[in-house]
Design a protein around this motif. Structure first.
Motif, PDB file in Angstrom:
ATOM      1  N   ASP A 159       0.829  -1.203   0.000  1.00  0.00           N
ATOM      2  CA  ASP A 159       0.000   0.000   0.000  1.00  0.00           C
ATOM      3  C   ASP A 159       0.866   1.257   0.000  1.00  0.00           C
ATOM      4  OD1 ASP A 159      -2.500   1.490   2.146  1.00  0.00           O
ATOM      5  OD2 ASP A 159      -2.289   1.538  -0.016  1.00  0.00           O
ATOM      6  N   SER A 160       1.480   1.507  -1.121  1.00  0.00           N
ATOM      7  CA  SER A 160       2.362   2.662  -1.268  1.00  0.00           C
ATOM      8  C   SER A 160       2.340   3.145  -2.708  1.00  0.00           C
ATOM      9  CB  SER A 160       3.795   2.282  -0.889  1.00  0.00           C
ATOM     10  OG  SER A 160       4.685   3.357  -1.125  1.00  0.00           O
ATOM     11  N   ALA A 161       2.550   4.439  -2.874  1.00  0.00           N
ATOM     12  CA  ALA A 161       2.766   4.971  -4.218  1.00  0.00           C
ATOM     13  C   ALA A 161       4.103   4.475  -4.753  1.00  0.00           C
ATOM     14  CB  ALA A 161       2.757   6.492  -4.183  1.00  0.00           C
ATOM     15  N   MET A 162       4.231   4.451  -6.079  1.00  0.00           N
ATOM     16  CA  MET A 162       5.476   4.002  -6.700  1.00  0.00           C
ATOM     17  C   MET A 162       5.833   4.921  -7.853  1.00  0.00           C
ATOM     18  SD  MET A 162       4.930  -0.114  -6.859  1.00  0.00           S
ATOM     19  CE  MET A 162       4.555  -1.046  -5.367  1.00  0.00           C
ATOM     20  N   ALA A 163       7.112   5.209  -7.987  1.00  0.00           N
ATOM     21  CA  ALA A 163       7.582   6.032  -9.093  1.00  0.00           C
ATOM     22  C   ALA A 163       7.406   5.289 -10.407  1.00  0.00           C
ATOM     23  CB  ALA A 163       9.050   6.396  -8.888  1.00  0.00           C
ATOM     24  N   ILE A 164       6.957   6.010 -11.444  1.00  0.00           N
ATOM     25  CA  ILE A 164       6.762   5.405 -12.765  1.00  0.00           C
ATOM     26  C   ILE A 164       7.559   6.148 -13.829  1.00  0.00           C
ATOM     27  CG2 ILE A 164       4.505   4.446 -12.201  1.00  0.00           C
ATOM     28  CD1 ILE A 164       3.230   6.835 -13.676  1.00  0.00           C
ATOM     29  N   GLY A 165       8.458   7.036 -13.418  1.00  0.00           N
ATOM     30  CA  GLY A 165       9.250   7.819 -14.351  1.00  0.00           C
ATOM     31  C   GLY A 165       8.624   9.169 -14.640  1.00  0.00           C
ATOM     32  N   TYR A 166       9.429  10.082 -15.175  1.00  0.00           N
ATOM     33  CA  TYR A 166       8.973  11.411 -15.580  1.00  0.00           C
ATOM     34  C   TYR A 166       8.413  12.212 -14.393  1.00  0.00           C
ATOM     35  CZ  TYR A 166       9.273   8.837 -19.919  1.00  0.00           C
ATOM     36  OH  TYR A 166       9.720   8.031 -20.942  1.00  0.00           O
ATOM     37  N   ASN A 167       8.985  11.979 -13.210  1.00  0.00           N
ATOM     38  CA  ASN A 167       8.531  12.633 -11.975  1.00  0.00           C
ATOM     39  C   ASN A 167       7.052  12.366 -11.702  1.00  0.00           C
ATOM     40  OD1 ASN A 167      11.022  13.821 -11.246  1.00  0.00           O
ATOM     41  ND2 ASN A 167      10.697  15.448 -12.757  1.00  0.00           N
ATOM     42  N   ALA A 168       6.604  11.178 -12.071  1.00  0.00           N
ATOM     43  CA  ALA A 168       5.213  10.781 -11.852  1.00  0.00           C
ATOM     44  C   ALA A 168       5.173   9.511 -11.015  1.00  0.00           C
ATOM     45  CB  ALA A 168       4.508  10.552 -13.189  1.00  0.00           C
ATOM     46  N   THR A 169       4.005   9.213 -10.462  1.00  0.00           N
ATOM     47  CA  THR A 169       3.811   7.987  -9.687  1.00  0.00           C
ATOM     48  C   THR A 169       2.477   7.345 -10.019  1.00  0.00           C
ATOM     49  OG1 THR A 169       2.667   9.074  -7.850  1.00  0.00           O
ATOM     50  CG2 THR A 169       5.070   8.943  -7.699  1.00  0.00           C
ATOM     51  N   ILE A 170       2.342   6.101  -9.604  1.00  0.00           N
ATOM     52  CA  ILE A 170       1.035   5.469  -9.488  1.00  0.00           C
ATOM     53  C   ILE A 170       0.644   5.575  -8.021  1.00  0.00           C
ATOM     54  CG2 ILE A 170       2.113   3.180  -9.260  1.00  0.00           C
ATOM     55  CD1 ILE A 170      -0.481   1.981 -10.388  1.00  0.00           C
ATOM     56  N   SER A 171      -0.595   5.945  -7.761  1.00  0.00           N
ATOM     57  CA  SER A 171      -1.055   6.146  -6.400  1.00  0.00           C
ATOM     58  C   SER A 171      -1.048   4.852  -5.600  1.00  0.00           C
ATOM     59  CB  SER A 171      -2.485   6.701  -6.403  1.00  0.00           C
ATOM     60  OG  SER A 171      -2.546   7.964  -6.992  1.00  0.00           O
ATOM     61  N   ALA A 172      -1.062   5.000  -4.289  1.00  0.00           N
ATOM     62  CA  ALA A 172      -1.208   3.848  -3.404  1.00  0.00           C
ATOM     63  C   ALA A 172      -2.601   3.242  -3.557  1.00  0.00           C
ATOM     64  CB  ALA A 172      -0.982   4.278  -1.953  1.00  0.00           C
TER      65      ALA A 172
END
Length: 310
Positions: free
Chosen positions: A133-146
């Motif tokens: 249950d955590s956000a994760m970096a996906i590149g381009y200073n973006a994330t996928i939410s938790a």
């Protein structure tokens, strides 16, 4: 697409402080209990929202609608909180959802069904732990939410994601939440994702093609587009549901204009202090706004500003 909240935090009898933070473009790592008290020093570069109250010691902790009274009793509190944040024992999508439901993050059976059908593992970078249950970096200073924030937003929008309805996801990232929208509105509905990073749009389409929403993408009821989400996506307007994954100083008028009477917009609003706001357009076209929770997002901004980390 931020994370949960301070709305239902139960404060102790002694003076306490409530903290919440998170953001659209950078990733919060999984944090064990022993580090939670240091979180007040974290900047806005944390997308997953934590909320807890403390005086001399921690006295309460909650997600939005986090209401298990037994969670805080005895020494087991500390072990349980460690498990909550480490994701210990969570190794599959269904177990992740049962974990969130157990702690009262969401209650909707429909949301559980959709999130179980759209496997989160298909939408996170290879080599990461998809069900923590955590956000994760996906590149381009973006994330996928938790996951808990995805569940929260889906539940807030559930009544506006019925079969045949239209939904817009601003800042669609990996495409996960847009795919969930598509399953909820079905082949007679329309789910649109708008993302201003072309590479993320390309990769999100590839993610969706591997998922249970692939057929909806092929048939055209689900689509992802490169564009400035602050302007909405007029081609499929008006929308029954709009979700925004970054904080605006004020609610963009274009998004209000694209909202159908009876529709709902979920958007974080503010600068230093932010609220996740639920915006309902009434049948007469008037607007009702309420704050669901306190949150912390980076600004809703341009592509160049995002890439520069501003």
């Amino acid at each position: 697409m931020l994370h949960t909240c301070v709305r239902n935090t139960e404060m102790a009898a002694s003076p306490a402080t409530t903290l919440a933070f998170g953001c659209r473009y950078t990733c919060m790592t999984v944090t064990p209990l022993r580090k939670l008290l240091t979180l007040a020093r974290f900047s806005h570069h944390h997308r997953s929202t934590v909320s807890f109250a403390y005086s001399a010691s921690i006295t309460s902790f909650s997600f939005s609608r986090f209401q298990n009274p037994n969670f805080f009793t005895g020494k087991s509190f500390f072990l349980r909180m460690e498990r909550l944040w480490s994701g210990s024992g969570i190794n599959k999508n269904k177990a992740m959802l049962e974990h969130l439901q157990h702690y009262g993050v969401f209650t909707s059976k429909k949301v559980a069904e959709v999130m179980e059908t759209i496997d989160r593992a298909l939408f996170v970078p290879e080599g990461t732990a998809p069900y923590v249950d955590s956000a994760m970096a996906i590149g381009y200073n973006a994330t996928i939410s938790a996951p808990h924030m995805h569940a929260t937003c889906l539940q807030l929008l559930e009544n506006n994601l019925q079969p045949g309805m239209h939904a817009l996801d601003v800042g669609s990232g990996t495409g996960y939440l847009t795919a969930c929208f598509a399953l909820m509105v079905g082949p007679q509905g329309r789910a649109v994702g708008v993302e201003h990073i072309p590479e993320l749009v390309s990769s999100s389409i590839q993610n969706i093609q591997k998922s249970a929403a692939a057929q909806l993408l092929k048939e055209g009821s689900l689509s992802i587009h490169v564009g400035d989400g602050r302007l909405g996506w007029p081609e499929s307007a008006p929308y029954d549901a709009i979700h925004v994954g970054a904080a605006a100083l004020e609610i963009p008028q274009h998004l209000i204009d694209h909202l159908k009477p009876g529709g709902r917009l979920v958007i974080p609003v503010g600068n230093v202090f932010q609220d996740l706001q639920v915006v309902d357009k009434n049948s007469d076209g008037s607007i009702s706004i309420r704050s669901e929770s306190s949150v912390r997002y980076v600004p809703l901004t341009s592509r160049d500003a995002q890439l520069q980390g501003d």
